[in-house]
Design a protein around this motif. Structure first.
Motif, PDB file in Angstrom:
ATOM      1  N   GLU A   1      -6.346 -28.721 -24.740  1.00  0.00           N
ATOM      2  CA  GLU A   1      -6.818 -27.879 -25.870  1.00  0.00           C
ATOM      3  C   GLU A   1      -7.731 -26.881 -25.295  1.00  0.00           C
ATOM      4  O   GLU A   1      -7.575 -25.729 -25.557  1.00  0.00           O
ATOM      5  N   ALA A   2      -8.696 -27.383 -24.624  1.00  0.00           N
ATOM      6  CA  ALA A   2      -9.582 -26.292 -24.039  1.00  0.00           C
ATOM      7  C   ALA A   2      -9.068 -25.355 -22.993  1.00  0.00           C
ATOM      8  O   ALA A   2      -9.227 -24.239 -22.700  1.00  0.00           O
ATOM      9  N   ALA A   3      -7.969 -26.001 -22.083  1.00  0.00           N
ATOM     10  CA  ALA A   3      -7.428 -25.108 -21.418  1.00  0.00           C
ATOM     11  C   ALA A   3      -6.475 -23.870 -21.868  1.00  0.00           C
ATOM     12  O   ALA A   3      -6.589 -22.847 -21.598  1.00  0.00           O
ATOM     13  N   ARG A   4      -5.833 -24.273 -22.918  1.00  0.00           N
ATOM     14  CA  ARG A   4      -5.196 -23.037 -23.592  1.00  0.00           C
ATOM     15  C   ARG A   4      -6.032 -22.171 -24.399  1.00  0.00           C
ATOM     16  O   ARG A   4      -5.410 -20.912 -24.228  1.00  0.00           O
ATOM     17  N   ALA A   5      -6.931 -22.568 -24.769  1.00  0.00           N
ATOM     18  CA  ALA A   5      -7.962 -21.653 -25.395  1.00  0.00           C
ATOM     19  C   ALA A   5      -8.635 -20.772 -24.336  1.00  0.00           C
ATOM     20  O   ALA A   5      -8.594 -19.674 -24.506  1.00  0.00           O
ATOM     21  N   ARG A   6      -8.837 -21.044 -23.315  1.00  0.00           N
ATOM     22  CA  ARG A   6      -9.406 -20.459 -22.279  1.00  0.00           C
ATOM     23  C   ARG A   6      -8.447 -19.225 -21.907  1.00  0.00           C
ATOM     24  O   ARG A   6      -8.737 -18.084 -21.762  1.00  0.00           O
ATOM     25  N   VAL A   7      -7.211 -19.648 -21.530  1.00  0.00           N
ATOM     26  CA  VAL A   7      -6.099 -18.582 -21.235  1.00  0.00           C
ATOM     27  C   VAL A   7      -5.807 -17.735 -22.360  1.00  0.00           C
ATOM     28  O   VAL A   7      -5.701 -16.605 -21.752  1.00  0.00           O
ATOM     29  N   ARG A   8      -5.864 -18.073 -23.422  1.00  0.00           N
ATOM     30  CA  ARG A   8      -5.511 -17.111 -24.506  1.00  0.00           C
ATOM     31  C   ARG A   8      -6.374 -16.222 -24.666  1.00  0.00           C
ATOM     32  O   ARG A   8      -6.320 -15.180 -24.748  1.00  0.00           O
ATOM     33  N   ALA A   9      -7.860 -16.594 -24.471  1.00  0.00           N
ATOM     34  CA  ALA A   9      -8.896 -15.701 -24.555  1.00  0.00           C
ATOM     35  C   ALA A   9      -9.138 -14.657 -23.501  1.00  0.00           C
ATOM     36  O   ALA A   9      -9.414 -13.367 -23.787  1.00  0.00           O
ATOM     37  N   ARG A  10      -8.606 -14.943 -22.221  1.00  0.00           N
ATOM     38  CA  ARG A  10      -8.851 -14.263 -21.125  1.00  0.00           C
ATOM     39  C   ARG A  10      -7.673 -13.743 -19.986  1.00  0.00           C
ATOM     40  O   ARG A  10      -7.796 -12.757 -19.465  1.00  0.00           O
ATOM     41  N   TYR A  11      -6.676 -14.593 -20.267  1.00  0.00           N
ATOM     42  CA  TYR A  11      -5.713 -14.588 -19.192  1.00  0.00           C
ATOM     43  C   TYR A  11      -4.209 -14.138 -19.636  1.00  0.00           C
ATOM     44  O   TYR A  11      -3.450 -14.563 -18.987  1.00  0.00           O
ATOM     45  N   GLY A  12      -4.022 -13.260 -20.643  1.00  0.00           N
ATOM     46  CA  GLY A  12      -2.893 -12.793 -21.124  1.00  0.00           C
ATOM     47  C   GLY A  12      -2.344 -11.882 -20.165  1.00  0.00           C
ATOM     48  O   GLY A  12      -2.767 -10.810 -19.564  1.00  0.00           O
TER      49      GLY A  12
END
Length: 478
Positions: free
Chosen positions: A447-458
């Protein structure tokens, strides 16, 4: 790239000056560019149309000696001009020429696949030149992207620079964007000589060879015509500066990005892994995967040693080694010698159904000796998968802000994965075992991984920043 080249560069980039293309024609005035706000000296990005057939015929006659000498791009692999579909026709927008080392499956190549789509949507006509064929060739072709193979012997072929130059004279690209070392060394001198208006290079890795001063100096000289260098992470930029392999001015950091709609765990069905791992999963044991080219950089040998340590204590743990490369036979022999093959380890070769593959895995592992910012890392995180990785390149930064130390046994809560030192199979095995034994920890880290990617790495952010460096939005773009 002597004083004459420097004088020419100054003429191209001086504010208010007029730049005359190498191939002739009327001077064109310099124009404002988004990169100027960042202090980058950039010339005008000119939206050129491909020459009309009459001009193409004249150019073809002028290049007849080059073609007769076997230095024209299209016949390199025995293909006719049809391999450069669209060349010589009037185009709707300016040409963006991308040069990459191979069409194999890798992070840079995957990034380029998405980038050509974004460039076309912005009004550019993408064209890809390469050296080594690979599985991605039909995917570029399916997108309608013209392909040109520059050579079969890489830098050992002196004609490759002529082919690149001739291709640029033919296409008249508004921008040349090179990816990876070989393409930089061939494409950038050719682009400078051909008078291409925008010359960009992407740095994808913390390459160890950059620490060798003679090689770093040679690379810096050969690519001195580059106007903007894009580092795919802060660690890659820092490595380039520290090794003095690139000049400081014109170096920008644009983090890699992933297509969040495509890599969405809510919409992706898991891939059937039974062809690779037949039989039931003993005790619901986790399935881990390591994905990437089978090369020394990825240190699959260390992964196999860690897997052997795990197999002694967790006989039900299963591992997939996904990808292909020059070390495959060696690694398969190593796995067999460790009694991992056949058994807890399976070599799958290349799998292109990446979202479905990641959906089927429980843990994604990186045992790399060095990295930049792996696309597979971002894809795995977007799919909500916890990661165990060596602490190299940008991986510590991506997995957790301020995560500069290797995680110990009591750490990792709220983070997207676990880090271990490179070259330490025992530590790698311990971290994998910890996640394998704790489904709740895997879920929290996912869950933390997906949140980090959505916030910064689109991917949208990545493409917008790269295309801004090309110049004003191409006329006719969506």
């Amino acid at each position: 790239m002597d004083g004459t080249g420097a004088d020419r560069e100054a003429r191209l980039t001086r504010p208010g000056s007029q730049a005359t293309p190498r191939h002739g024609g009327a001077p064109r005035p310099a124009m404002a560019h988004p990169g100027a706000a960042a202090g980058i000296a950039v010339p005008e990005m000119v939206a050129r149309e491909t020459a009309v057939p009459e001009m193409a015929a004249q150019e073809g006659a002028a290049l007849a000696p080059v073609r007769a000498a076997g230095l024209w791009p299209s016949p390199v692999d025995g293909r006719a001009d049809g391999h450069m579909a669209g060349v010589g026709r009037v185009r709707r927008g300016p040409v963006a020429l991308y040069i990459i080392d191979s069409l194999g499956v890798g992070g840079a190549e995957t990034l380029l696949l998405d980038l050509v789509d974004a460039a076309r949507a912005a009004g550019y006509a993408p064209h890809v030149a390469y050296f080594t064929p690979g599985p991605l060739e039909p995917e570029f072709t399916a997108r309608g992207v013209p392909l040109t193979r520059l050579g079969t012997r890489g830098l050992r072929d002196p004609g490759v620079w002529w082919r690149a130059y001739a291709l640029m004279r033919r296409l008249r690209p508004a921008v040349v964007h090179t990816h990876l070392t070989k393409s930089d060394l061939v494409g950038q001198p050719a682009a400078w000589a051909a008078g291409v208006g925008r010359r960009i290079s992407s740095l994808h890795n913390t390459d160890p060879w950059r620490r060798q001063r003679p090689l770093a100096a040679l690379y810096r000289l050969a690519t001195s015509g580059v106007q903007t260098r894009i580092a795919v992470s802060g660690s890659v930029a820092a490595h380039a500066r520290a090794t003095r392999s690139v000049p400081g001015p014109g170096l920008v950091t644009i983090d890699n990005g992933v297509d969040l709609a495509r890599f969405d765990p809510a919409t992706v069905a898991p891939l059937d892994l039974s062809p690779f791992l037949p039989g039931p999963r003993p005790g619901g044991q986790a399935i881990m995967g390591i994905i990437g080219r089978l090369t020394a950089q990825k240190d699959h040998a260390g992964f196999l040693e860690a897997t052997a340590l795990l197999a002694a204590r967790r006989p039900g743990l299963r591992s997939l080694i996904v990808g292909d490369g020059p070390l495959r036979a060696t690694l398969e022999a190593d796995a067999a010698a460790r009694r991992l093959l056949p058994g807890p380890v399976a070599f799958t070769g290349v799998i292109r159904e990446m979202p479905a593959l990641l959906a089927a895995l429980d843990i994604v592992v990186f045992s790399s000796a060095w990295e930049g910012l792996p696309m597979v890392l971002l894809e795995a995180m977007a799919m909500g998968k916890p990661v165990v990785s060596t602490a190299v390149g940008a991986i510590p930064e991506v997995l957790g802000e301020g995560l500069g130390e290797v995680l110990g046994e009591g750490q990792g809560e709220g983070q997207a994965g676990l880090l271990v030192p490179p070259g330490d199979p025992a530590a790698l095995a311990a971290a994998i075992g910890r996640l394998a034994d704790d489904p709740d920890l895997r879920a929290r880290m996912g869950e933390a991984a997906r949140a980090r990617v959505r916030a910064r790495y689109g991917a949208g952010r990545l493409h917008a920043r790269i295309l801004a460096l090309y110049g004003e939005r191409a006329e006719g773009g969506a």
